[in-house]
Scaffold this motif. Structure first.
Motif, PDB file in Angstrom:
ATOM      1  N   ALA A 195       0.857  -1.180   0.000  1.00 39.89           N
ATOM      2  CA  ALA A 195       0.000   0.000   0.000  1.00 39.89           C
ATOM      3  C   ALA A 195       0.893   1.229   0.000  1.00 39.89           C
ATOM      4  O   ALA A 195       2.032   1.190   0.470  1.00 39.89           O
ATOM      5  CB  ALA A 195      -0.905   0.005   1.225  1.00 39.89           C
ATOM      6  N   ILE A 196       0.385   2.326  -0.532  1.00 41.89           N
ATOM      7  CA  ILE A 196       1.149   3.568  -0.546  1.00 41.89           C
ATOM      8  C   ILE A 196       0.312   4.668   0.098  1.00 41.89           C
ATOM      9  O   ILE A 196      -0.869   4.836  -0.207  1.00 41.89           O
ATOM     10  CB  ILE A 196       1.591   3.961  -1.978  1.00 41.89           C
ATOM     11  CG1 ILE A 196       2.421   5.249  -1.931  1.00 41.89           C
ATOM     12  CG2 ILE A 196       0.415   4.089  -2.926  1.00 41.89           C
ATOM     13  CD1 ILE A 196       3.154   5.553  -3.218  1.00 41.89           C
ATOM     14  N   ASP A 197       0.935   5.379   1.029  1.00 44.37           N
ATOM     15  CA  ASP A 197       0.295   6.469   1.756  1.00 44.37           C
ATOM     16  C   ASP A 197       0.806   7.790   1.196  1.00 44.37           C
ATOM     17  O   ASP A 197       1.957   8.166   1.423  1.00 44.37           O
ATOM     18  CB  ASP A 197       0.631   6.335   3.246  1.00 44.37           C
ATOM     19  CG  ASP A 197      -0.015   7.416   4.094  1.00 44.37           C
ATOM     20  OD1 ASP A 197      -0.772   8.243   3.542  1.00 44.37           O
ATOM     21  OD2 ASP A 197       0.236   7.430   5.315  1.00 44.37           O
ATOM     22  N   LEU A 198      -0.063   8.502   0.487  1.00 46.34           N
ATOM     23  CA  LEU A 198       0.349   9.793  -0.070  1.00 46.34           C
ATOM     24  C   LEU A 198       0.321  10.892   0.990  1.00 46.34           C
ATOM     25  O   LEU A 198       0.794  12.001   0.744  1.00 46.34           O
ATOM     26  CB  LEU A 198      -0.531  10.164  -1.264  1.00 46.34           C
ATOM     27  CG  LEU A 198      -0.483   9.179  -2.434  1.00 46.34           C
ATOM     28  CD1 LEU A 198      -1.264   9.714  -3.630  1.00 46.34           C
ATOM     29  CD2 LEU A 198       0.946   8.851  -2.830  1.00 46.34           C
ATOM     30  N   HIS A 199      -0.237  10.604   2.148  1.00 44.98           N
ATOM     31  CA  HIS A 199      -0.099  11.435   3.350  1.00 44.98           C
ATOM     32  C   HIS A 199      -0.630  12.847   3.165  1.00 44.98           C
ATOM     33  O   HIS A 199      -0.223  13.768   3.887  1.00 44.98           O
ATOM     34  CB  HIS A 199       1.374  11.468   3.779  1.00 44.98           C
ATOM     35  CG  HIS A 199       1.559  11.433   5.265  1.00 44.98           C
ATOM     36  ND1 HIS A 199       2.126  12.466   5.973  1.00 44.98           N
ATOM     37  CD2 HIS A 199       1.248  10.483   6.180  1.00 44.98           C
ATOM     38  CE1 HIS A 199       2.162  12.159   7.255  1.00 44.98           C
ATOM     39  NE2 HIS A 199       1.633  10.954   7.412  1.00 44.98           N
ATOM     40  N   GLY A 200      -1.523  13.039   2.210  1.00 46.04           N
ATOM     41  CA  GLY A 200      -2.025  14.377   1.952  1.00 46.04           C
ATOM     42  C   GLY A 200      -1.006  15.309   1.332  1.00 46.04           C
ATOM     43  O   GLY A 200      -1.219  16.519   1.270  1.00 46.04           O
ATOM     44  N   PHE A 214       0.089  15.047  -1.837  1.00 45.44           N
ATOM     45  CA  PHE A 214      -0.168  15.205  -3.263  1.00 45.44           C
ATOM     46  C   PHE A 214      -1.386  16.105  -3.478  1.00 45.44           C
ATOM     47  O   PHE A 214      -2.378  16.010  -2.764  1.00 45.44           O
ATOM     48  CB  PHE A 214      -0.430  13.843  -3.915  1.00 45.44           C
ATOM     49  CG  PHE A 214       0.808  13.100  -4.314  1.00 45.44           C
ATOM     50  CD1 PHE A 214       1.839  12.895  -3.406  1.00 45.44           C
ATOM     51  CD2 PHE A 214       0.948  12.587  -5.588  1.00 45.44           C
ATOM     52  CE1 PHE A 214       2.988  12.206  -3.766  1.00 45.44           C
ATOM     53  CE2 PHE A 214       2.078  11.890  -5.962  1.00 45.44           C
ATOM     54  CZ  PHE A 214       3.106  11.708  -5.051  1.00 45.44           C
ATOM     55  N   SER A 215      -1.294  16.966  -4.485  1.00 51.45           N
ATOM     56  CA  SER A 215      -2.460  17.738  -4.907  1.00 51.45           C
ATOM     57  C   SER A 215      -3.409  16.821  -5.664  1.00 51.45           C
ATOM     58  O   SER A 215      -3.035  15.718  -6.095  1.00 51.45           O
ATOM     59  CB  SER A 215      -2.023  18.888  -5.813  1.00 51.45           C
ATOM     60  OG  SER A 215      -1.461  18.375  -7.023  1.00 51.45           O
ATOM     61  N   PRO A 231      -5.016  10.341  -0.656  1.00 53.92           N
ATOM     62  CA  PRO A 231      -4.503  10.945  -1.886  1.00 53.92           C
ATOM     63  C   PRO A 231      -4.816  12.437  -2.000  1.00 53.92           C
ATOM     64  O   PRO A 231      -4.281  13.106  -2.883  1.00 53.92           O
ATOM     65  CB  PRO A 231      -5.207  10.150  -2.987  1.00 53.92           C
ATOM     66  CG  PRO A 231      -6.493   9.717  -2.347  1.00 53.92           C
ATOM     67  CD  PRO A 231      -6.165   9.452  -0.910  1.00 53.92           C
ATOM     68  N   VAL A 232      -5.681  12.941  -1.122  1.00 52.18           N
ATOM     69  CA  VAL A 232      -5.897  14.382  -1.007  1.00 52.18           C
ATOM     70  C   VAL A 232      -5.967  14.723   0.477  1.00 52.18           C
ATOM     71  O   VAL A 232      -6.221  13.863   1.318  1.00 52.18           O
ATOM     72  CB  VAL A 232      -7.191  14.859  -1.708  1.00 52.18           C
ATOM     73  CG1 VAL A 232      -7.084  14.688  -3.208  1.00 52.18           C
ATOM     74  CG2 VAL A 232      -8.412  14.127  -1.164  1.00 52.18           C
ATOM     75  N   HIS A 268     -10.097  18.552   1.452  1.00 49.82           N
ATOM     76  CA  HIS A 268     -10.548  18.365   0.072  1.00 49.82           C
ATOM     77  C   HIS A 268     -11.311  17.048  -0.100  1.00 49.82           C
ATOM     78  O   HIS A 268     -11.373  16.499  -1.204  1.00 49.82           O
ATOM     79  CB  HIS A 268      -9.339  18.400  -0.878  1.00 49.82           C
ATOM     80  CG  HIS A 268      -8.609  19.702  -0.860  1.00 49.82           C
ATOM     81  ND1 HIS A 268      -7.239  19.796  -1.019  1.00 49.82           N
ATOM     82  CD2 HIS A 268      -9.048  20.965  -0.669  1.00 49.82           C
ATOM     83  CE1 HIS A 268      -6.866  21.071  -0.938  1.00 49.82           C
ATOM     84  NE2 HIS A 268      -7.950  21.784  -0.729  1.00 49.82           N
ATOM     85  N   SER A 269     -11.891  16.554   0.983  1.00 46.81           N
ATOM     86  CA  SER A 269     -12.592  15.268   0.933  1.00 46.81           C
ATOM     87  C   SER A 269     -13.709  15.247  -0.104  1.00 46.81           C
ATOM     88  O   SER A 269     -14.011  14.201  -0.676  1.00 46.81           O
ATOM     89  CB  SER A 269     -13.172  14.930   2.316  1.00 46.81           C
ATOM     90  OG  SER A 269     -12.143  14.625   3.233  1.00 46.81           O
TER      91      SER A 269
END
Length: 381
Positions: free
Chosen positions: A181-186, A188-189, A211-212, A216-217
């Motif tokens: 799994a990859i956590d973009l951790h907020g 990334f735009s 991913p946001v 921005h949910s």
């Protein structure tokens, strides 16, 4: 039975415990850690204790309503984390009073063991291959990593190419019998995540987390529709109302934190809510052993549990954070799964002397770094 006292113990910027005592000699423990803001959440716990002293601790839902709604202003990470720690402690008391683990009070067990996942982040790259192999050798079959370093609003193509290449190396190192799994951790735009997600599909990614950013949910549905990869989110959402927005958008996995989202009481409701959307639960838990035990009580009770985050890594040996328990062995996974906790309450025994000895009354080290872009502007960690 009546509550006689509520005490808080700040051990670090990532570990804070609360003890609720009663006149019957039964006490319960909870973890109200709010990373970077533990003294603030502790102050909220102390304020809320005015509603608890003298009350019947077995009236958990009624007390939860008072703690959550009784101050008129409600919600947010500070107040929800304070409620969460107290709620865990009340469930711990009730389980100990009745001589059963909390999951028995939530309807009984749905499984005999809970799958955990481990982090395999590298200091200078996305994924530490050696650490990943060590986890897998110890029986872990789900690993999570986060992209290395700060992320620009729109990164150059070479940056995404490097990220994908490092993930491909990680996949090759652990094989296809392990979920990644990859956590973009907020970090990334929305447009950058939209570029990345379709390119991840060839790597067989189990899910992409946050991913946001949480504010921005309402836009997360755009990412659900742009890729077949399951989307997960929720560590910075604090109520059923906030989770409804992302569930309506189609996320596959919800990740409430039992220390932030109102405790066991609210997280159980969030899991039930998610079940109606065919979504699963993977509680966020980068904290201590009391938080992990509380999360596992949910894992054993709900039918739509997916996997449990943890950072103790007891499958690799001892953990300093676990020294506050007298029975940390109950949290040691076997073949990547923690056997069902059978002790009363949360199922772990807190060493009060160790907790009191570990209290940090001084200035706390930062719980997370502060990053900046090359031009000096703020960068998400």
């Amino acid at each position: 039975m009546r509550i006689t006292s509520v005490e808080t113990f700040v051990l670090s910027n990532r570990q804070a415990l609360v003890k609720v005592s009663t006149d019957e000699g039964v006490a319960g423990w909870g973890e109200h850690t709010l990373e970077n803001w533990v003294r603030t959440s502790s102050a909220a716990v102390e304020r809320m204790s005015e509603h608890l002293v003298g009350a019947d601790p077995l009236r958990i839902t009624g007390l939860w309503q008072t703690l959550t709604r009784g101050g008129f202003y409600r919600g947010g990470p500070v107040l929800s984390s304070a409620v969460a720690g107290l709620d865990q402690a009340l469930w711990d008391i009730k389980g100990r009073w009745l001589g059963v683990p909390v999951h028995e009070l939530l309807g009984g067990p749905t499984r005999d063991a809970a799958r955990i996942y481990a982090h395999a982040n590298g200091p200078e790259r996305t994924g530490d291959l050696q650490r990943a192999r060590a986890h897998v050798t110890a029986g872990i079959d789900l690993l999570k990593v986060a992209p290395h370093g700060r992320i620009e609003f729109l990164e150059k193509p070479e940056h995404l190419d490097t990220l994908l290449a490092e993930l491909a190396q990680l996949r090759a190192a652990v094989g296809t019998g392990v979920d990644l799994a990859i956590d973009l951790h907020g970090r990334f735009s929305l447009p950058l995540s939209r570029r990345l997600l379709p390119r991840l599909d060839a790597l067989g990614i189990a899910f992409v987390e946050e991913p946001v950013r949480p504010e921005h949910s309402d836009l997360i549905g755009d990412l659900v529709r742009c890729s077949p990869i399951p989307v997960a989110t929720g560590e910075r959402l604090y109520s059923r109302a906030e989770f409804r927005r992302v569930l309506d958008a189609g996320v596959a996995i919800v990740q409430p934190d039992v220390c932030h989202a109102g405790g066991i009481t609210e997280c159980f409701r969030i899991a039930t809510q998610a079940e109606t959307y065919d979504a699963q639960l993977a509680p966020h838990c980068p904290l201590g052993p009391v938080a992990l035990a509380a999360s596992l009580q949910l894992a054993f009770a709900v039918p739509n549990f997916y996997a449990q985050e943890q950072v103790l890594d007891l499958h690799l040996g001892t953990s300093p954070a676990a020294t506050v328990l007298t029975n940390p062995q109950v949290l040691v996974p076997i073949d990547g799964r923690i056997p069902r906790l059978t002790g009363p309450g949360l199922g772990v025994e807190v060493d009060e002397d160790a907790v009191r000895a570990a209290v940090d009354a001084g200035r706390l080290a930062p719980g997370s770094p502060a990053w900046a872009h090359p031009d000096g502007s703020f960068a998400e960690w």
